[in-house]
Design a protein around this motif. Structure first.
Motif, PDB file in Angstrom:
ATOM      1  N   ARG A   1       0.450  -0.773  -0.300  1.00 35.17           N
ATOM      2  CA  ARG A   1      -0.197  -0.024   0.297  1.00 35.17           C
ATOM      3  C   ARG A   1       1.078   1.266   0.368  1.00 35.17           C
TER       4      ARG A   1
ATOM      5  N   LYS B   1     -10.150   5.301  -2.114  1.00 36.69           N
ATOM      6  CA  LYS B   1      -9.576   4.350  -1.957  1.00 36.69           C
ATOM      7  C   LYS B   1      -9.399   3.585  -1.418  1.00 36.69           C
ATOM      8  N   SER B   2     -10.550   3.228  -0.656  1.00 35.22           N
ATOM      9  CA  SER B   2     -11.182   1.926  -0.198  1.00 35.22           C
ATOM     10  C   SER B   2     -12.122   1.483  -1.703  1.00 35.22           C
TER      11      SER B   2
ATOM     12  N   ALA C   1      -9.451  -0.106  -3.709  1.00 37.86           N
ATOM     13  CA  ALA C   1      -9.225  -1.116  -2.855  1.00 37.86           C
ATOM     14  C   ALA C   1      -9.718  -2.307  -3.325  1.00 37.86           C
TER      15      ALA C   1
ATOM     16  N   ARG D   1      -7.690   0.356   3.726  1.00 38.93           N
ATOM     17  CA  ARG D   1      -7.683  -0.614   3.024  1.00 38.93           C
ATOM     18  C   ARG D   1      -7.586  -1.736   2.632  1.00 38.93           C
TER      19      ARG D   1
END
Length: 117
Positions: free
Chosen positions: A33, A67-68, A71, A102
């Motif tokens: 990450r 962003k999650s 992911a 994430r």
């Protein structure tokens, strides 16, 4: 003197890697990450080869959303690639990151895609 964030993560990562190892039938899902991107690899540690890889930089993965959410899409993408390679069961290697945010979203996306941890 306290460890920096990177040294702390690397210390945890080394401790995790002592117990987690990937084989051809049960590869290791390794997560990296960065601040902007997230990467996932299925690794066979016995032969030292990467079976499949997916990242947020791939064209098939959605660039829109949080962003999650990205992911989660990467987790689903790695699950599809794993199915093509004939892999259903994996070992999850969070690489010293907390199982939160994430990293957790990627794992849940991989589970939704059909991988078993």
């Amino acid at each position: 003197m306290a460890f920096s964030k990177v040294k702390r993560r690397n210390k945890i990562r080394r401790r995790i890697r002592q117990s987690i190892s990937g084989t051809e039938s049960k590869p290791r899902l390794s997560v990296f990450r960065s601040n902007k991107e997230i990467y996932a690899q299925l690794i066979d540690d016995v032969s030292g080869k990467t079976i499949a890889a997916a990242s947020s930089r791939d064209k098939g993965v959605s660039d829109k959303g949080t962003k999650s959410e990205v992911a989660t899409a990467v987790g689903k993408a790695i699950a599809e690639k794993a199915k093509e390679a004939g892999v259903e069961v994996i070992s999850f290697d969070r690489s010293g990151y907390l199982y939160h945010g994430r990293v957790k979203s990627l794992a849940e996306g991989a589970r939704e895609g059909g991988l078993k941890f």
